[in-house]
Design a protein around this motif. Structure first.
Motif, PDB file in Angstrom:
ATOM      1  N   TRP A 438       0.819  -1.220   0.000  1.00 42.36           N
ATOM      2  CA  TRP A 438       0.000   0.000   0.000  1.00 42.36           C
ATOM      3  C   TRP A 438       0.853   1.271   0.000  1.00 42.36           C
ATOM      4  O   TRP A 438       0.317   2.376   0.043  1.00 42.36           O
ATOM      5  N   ALA A 439       2.174   1.140  -0.053  1.00 44.22           N
ATOM      6  CA  ALA A 439       3.061   2.285   0.194  1.00 44.22           C
ATOM      7  C   ALA A 439       2.931   3.398  -0.838  1.00 44.22           C
ATOM      8  O   ALA A 439       3.136   4.573  -0.524  1.00 44.22           O
ATOM      9  N   HIS A 440       2.592   3.073  -2.081  1.00 38.25           N
ATOM     10  CA  HIS A 440       2.626   4.080  -3.148  1.00 38.25           C
ATOM     11  C   HIS A 440       1.247   4.553  -3.595  1.00 38.25           C
ATOM     12  O   HIS A 440       1.145   5.333  -4.543  1.00 38.25           O
ATOM     13  N   GLY A 441       0.197   4.100  -2.948  1.00 35.43           N
ATOM     14  CA  GLY A 441      -1.142   4.456  -3.406  1.00 35.43           C
ATOM     15  C   GLY A 441      -1.935   5.214  -2.366  1.00 35.43           C
ATOM     16  O   GLY A 441      -1.536   5.309  -1.202  1.00 35.43           O
ATOM     17  N   THR A 550       1.693   6.794 -11.835  1.00 31.09           N
ATOM     18  CA  THR A 550       2.212   6.239 -10.595  1.00 31.09           C
ATOM     19  C   THR A 550       3.160   7.246  -9.973  1.00 31.09           C
ATOM     20  O   THR A 550       3.561   8.233 -10.601  1.00 31.09           O
ATOM     21  N   SER A 551       3.502   7.013  -8.727  1.00 30.42           N
ATOM     22  CA  SER A 551       4.430   7.898  -8.033  1.00 30.42           C
ATOM     23  C   SER A 551       5.800   7.879  -8.712  1.00 30.42           C
ATOM     24  O   SER A 551       6.246   6.835  -9.213  1.00 30.42           O
ATOM     25  N   THR A 552       6.452   9.017  -8.699  1.00 31.89           N
ATOM     26  CA  THR A 552       7.779   9.095  -9.317  1.00 31.89           C
ATOM     27  C   THR A 552       8.806   8.244  -8.583  1.00 31.89           C
ATOM     28  O   THR A 552       9.895   7.994  -9.125  1.00 31.89           O
ATOM     29  N   VAL A 553       8.499   7.821  -7.355  1.00 34.75           N
ATOM     30  CA  VAL A 553       9.431   6.965  -6.629  1.00 34.75           C
ATOM     31  C   VAL A 553       8.967   5.503  -6.611  1.00 34.75           C
ATOM     32  O   VAL A 553       9.584   4.668  -5.959  1.00 34.75           O
ATOM     33  N   ASN A 554       7.886   5.209  -7.325  1.00 31.71           N
ATOM     34  CA  ASN A 554       7.451   3.809  -7.442  1.00 31.71           C
ATOM     35  C   ASN A 554       8.147   3.208  -8.670  1.00 31.71           C
ATOM     36  O   ASN A 554       7.553   3.013  -9.730  1.00 31.71           O
ATOM     37  N   TYR A 555       9.410   2.919  -8.501  1.00 29.19           N
ATOM     38  CA  TYR A 555      10.253   2.519  -9.627  1.00 29.19           C
ATOM     39  C   TYR A 555       9.792   1.192 -10.250  1.00 29.19           C
ATOM     40  O   TYR A 555       9.894   1.000 -11.464  1.00 29.19           O
ATOM     41  N   ARG A 556       9.288   0.307  -9.428  1.00 33.69           N
ATOM     42  CA  ARG A 556       8.844  -0.982  -9.951  1.00 33.69           C
ATOM     43  C   ARG A 556       7.646  -0.801 -10.884  1.00 33.69           C
ATOM     44  O   ARG A 556       7.549  -1.433 -11.938  1.00 33.69           O
ATOM     45  N   LYS A 586       3.302   5.507   3.999  1.00 28.83           N
ATOM     46  CA  LYS A 586       3.345   5.843   2.574  1.00 28.83           C
ATOM     47  C   LYS A 586       4.733   6.359   2.186  1.00 28.83           C
ATOM     48  O   LYS A 586       5.449   6.923   3.013  1.00 28.83           O
ATOM     49  N   LEU A 587       5.066   6.182   0.903  1.00 26.19           N
ATOM     50  CA  LEU A 587       6.321   6.697   0.374  1.00 26.19           C
ATOM     51  C   LEU A 587       6.005   7.876  -0.534  1.00 26.19           C
ATOM     52  O   LEU A 587       5.340   7.725  -1.558  1.00 26.19           O
ATOM     53  N   SER A 588       6.463   9.049  -0.152  1.00 28.70           N
ATOM     54  CA  SER A 588       6.161  10.259  -0.928  1.00 28.70           C
ATOM     55  C   SER A 588       7.275  10.532  -1.919  1.00 28.70           C
ATOM     56  O   SER A 588       8.204   9.735  -2.092  1.00 28.70           O
ATOM     57  N   SER A 589       7.205  11.707  -2.560  1.00 31.81           N
ATOM     58  CA  SER A 589       8.252  12.103  -3.495  1.00 31.81           C
ATOM     59  C   SER A 589       9.423  12.769  -2.791  1.00 31.81           C
ATOM     60  O   SER A 589      10.290  13.355  -3.439  1.00 31.81           O
ATOM     61  N   SER A 611       3.579  12.628  -9.659  1.00 35.10           N
ATOM     62  CA  SER A 611       3.198  11.449 -10.447  1.00 35.10           C
ATOM     63  C   SER A 611       3.839  11.503 -11.823  1.00 35.10           C
ATOM     64  O   SER A 611       3.968  12.570 -12.422  1.00 35.10           O
ATOM     65  N   VAL A 612       4.215  10.337 -12.315  1.00 32.60           N
ATOM     66  CA  VAL A 612       4.693  10.224 -13.684  1.00 32.60           C
ATOM     67  C   VAL A 612       3.540   9.724 -14.547  1.00 32.60           C
ATOM     68  O   VAL A 612       2.790   8.836 -14.144  1.00 32.60           O
TER      69      VAL A 612
END
Length: 636
Positions: A438-441, A550-556, A586-589, A611-612
């Motif tokens: 749930w970290a990136h949403g 998706t988040s810019t730090v959600n590399y996967r 959560k993981l932010s930018s 977001s990207v």
């Protein structure tokens, strides 16, 4: 209904502590102030009164055993017990049904719940009183009070008690908090019993009843809630989640055998352990207290123990060896089960046997009562079945493209419309072990299947017309009982769907960790891309654009989209806010909410996200070879 005489209705000369124990044991919640008020009332009143309200909507199921265990304990404590059949509330909240149908359901409820009461201890239904809401809700005083409350109530306040009210588009359900609050006033009892699901109504009552001059004088207590057999909320509208009071013994046995019961799941969500803790063992304890040896026909109301059980035993389980194991408390059962000394199979078989025994008098009462049999078909005719009665209504039933409300599959993966009854329990059983998903949403984490359903499915998914949520089934694995074709491997959805603009977005791509780095994600994404972009002649929707954010730090997630052939378009700065995100993991930018030393209006616990944006369009699909690329990725 019962032939048992009234001379054994209550224990004589109970002391204050014993009466207080009967009233307060096994509750989900009781405030200290309410407990003190109960004690004070018992000291000054010989027979205090208590009421419990129920709305006659879907057919009563075994969830109603929970309040009736407490009602039996109230009778044992010498209370005057009133059951309010809230037919006005039922008509308002279930507006699709006529007043005459609700009236028939009120009749059915009286028969059914009277039989439930008798089944617990064998006491006659005359020990309790049934009251109907219409007897006072149609009076001038009640109507005037309702008008006054309406004048004090904003739309937001009317929607506040439950998710059902927050999401309704109809007016009549928003009157329900007014009606239920006035029930409290017009029942005029010393105590009130309710479920934890009623807590929102209590907040409304405490705020608004004083505005019309009513000051609460009674104590409130709350019974526990029984989870459904699938690990989610038990509901009359979801047959797989519950046992109907009139289900035949073989169906009761089968439903319990099929129920979810996993040592890894949250104890509070385990329906088998919950049945033991808040229904069967409390009833067994009451029956032992009552000395049934002197009562005619006592075998139907015997404790749930095998012959030869030692004194103090409340429940017996037949082990695989054929030897009975006897337990004097729920804690002993739970400990043996979690330690692996008691198998789920043995436990389910014992619970099934006890439930068949408990429900037998209810079925016998139904068969012996022609009036009850006649009212069944009038209250629940085939043409007036509840909308959800089939148990197959999906979370995305409001989706704007009905053609998408179907399964999409290939040889490796199947996407099927997400159904809370079928999928939520199993999904959360695995997801709870991996909060990082749930970290990136914007949603989650969730602490139970019930909160996942209430806070995400019912609040976020079901009301949306632009969102279609699928359960992802890995067909390469043997079925685990949730789906005949394979194993539940995750979620995926369309969101922001516009038939007018022929565009959609693939989102909530949650592949459970045991299925990550396999064929599952590529095939799930590929199936949605093919369905969205292929022409209608090919069985697709003929859309022009599918996007991925998706988040810019959600590399996967970014890597997955790029491997599938999506094109990066750019960064949308400060696109999302995660309220309480720091607390929720959560993981932010990585951006501070401070600007040159000045705090913004956002809470320091909030997090922001860039977001990207990526996309795949129809010309990419048909002219640039992306369809072949995606299908190739699915085959790898």
């Amino acid at each position: 209904m019962s032939t048992m005489s009234n001379n054994a209705i209550a224990h004589p000369d109970l002391d204050l502590n014993t009466r207080l124990d009967f009233i307060t044991r096994g509750l989900a919640r009781i405030d200290n102030a309410d407990r003190a008020l109960i004690e004070k009332t018992l000291q000054v009143k010989e027979k205090p009164s208590i009421y419990w309200g129920v709305a006659p909507t879907g057919r009563p199921h075994i969830g109603y055993l929970v309040p009736f265990v407490k009602i039996a304990e109230f009778v044992e404590a010498g209370l005057e017990v009133k059951v309010l059949v809230a037919d006005v509330y039922a008509f308002l909240v279930n507006y699709k049904h006529s007043r005459s149908l609700v009236a028939r359901r009120a009749e059915y409820y009286k028969f059914a719940l009277g039989a439930v009461f008798e089944a617990i201890l064998g006491l006659p239904v005359s020990c309790i009183q049934f009251h109907q809401e219409t007897t006072f809700a149609d009076t001038p005083g009640f109507i005037n009070d309702a008008y006054e409350l309406l004048c004090h109530t904003s739309q937001a306040a009317a929607r506040s008690p439950t998710d059902e009210l927050r999401n309704t588009v109809m007016l009549s359900p928003l009157v329900c908090p007014v009606v239920q609050s006035l029930d409290e006033k017009y029942m005029n009892c010393d105590f009130q019993l309710g479920g934890l699901d009623q807590a929102g109504y209590v907040v409304y009552e405490d705020e608004f009843l004083p505005k019309i001059g009513y000051s609460r004088q009674h104590a409130r207590i709350y019974n526990k809630m029984l989870p459904g057999l699938t690990g989610t909320k038990m509901s009359a509208s979801n047959p797989r989640s519950k046992i109907d009071l009139l289900d035949p013994p073989e169906l009761v046995q089968q439903k319990i055998v099929d129920a979810i019961c996993d040592p890894c799941m949250d104890i509070e969500d385990n329906p088998i352990l919950a049945l033991l803790k808040i229904v069967l063992l409390p009833i067994s304890k009451l029956r032992l207290t009552r000395c049934f040896g002197a009562v005619s026909g006592a075998s139907a109301y015997a404790p749930f123990i095998e012959p030869g059980a030692p004194d103090g035993a409340l429940f017996s389980v037949m082990q695989e060896s054929g030897e009975p194991q006897h337990y004097a408390s729920y804690d002993e059962i739970e400990r043996d089960y979690l330690d692996g000394n008691l198998s789920a199979t043995a436990l389910k078989n014992a619970v099934a046997k006890a439930m068949v025994q408990l429900l037998a008098p209810i079925r016998a009462s139904f068969e012996a009562n022609p009036s009850w049999r006649d009212v069944l078909n009038l209250a629940y005719p085939e043409s007036e079945q509840d909308v959800l009665a089939s148990g197959t209504v999906d979370a995305s039933e409001c989706f704007c493209i009905p053609a998408a409300l179907r399964q999409i599959s290939n040889e490796r993966v199947k996407l099927t419309p997400f159904n809370s009854t079928l999928h939520a329990g199993e999904f959360m059983r695995v997801a709870k072990q991996h909060p990082e998903i749930w970290a990136h949403g914007p949603i989650g984490p969730f602490d139970s299947a019930q909160s996942f359903v209430s806070d995400f499915i019912e609040t976020f998914v079901r009301p949306k017309t632009d969102m279609m949520l699928y359960a992802v089934i890995d067909k390469s694995k043997p079925s685990d009982g949730v789906d005949d074709d394979g194993v539940l491997a995750g979620l995926i959805s369309y969101i922001s769907t516009s038939p007018t603009n022929l565009c959609t977005e693939i989102a909530f791509v949650i592949t459970l960790p045991p299925f990550q780095r396999t064929h599952v994600t590529s095939n799930a994404v590929g199936l949605l891309l093919n369905f969205a972009l292929n022409s209608p002649d090919e069985g697709g929707l003929g859309f022009r654009r599918v996007q991925w954010m998706t988040s810019t730090v959600n590399y996967r997630s970014i890597r997955t989209a790029e491997k599938m052939g999506f094109t990066k378009e750019g960064i949308i700065r400060w696109d999302r806010l995660y309220p309480g995100g720091r607390r929720k993991g959560k993981l932010s930018s990585g951006k501070s909410l401070q600007a040159k030393g000045r705090a913004t209006h956002m809470d320091e616990d909030d997090l922001g996200r860039d977001s990207v944006m990526l996309s795949m369009c129809w010309d990419d699909w048909f002219l640039e070879g992306k369809r072949e690329h995606v299908n190739g990725r699915m085959d790898n």
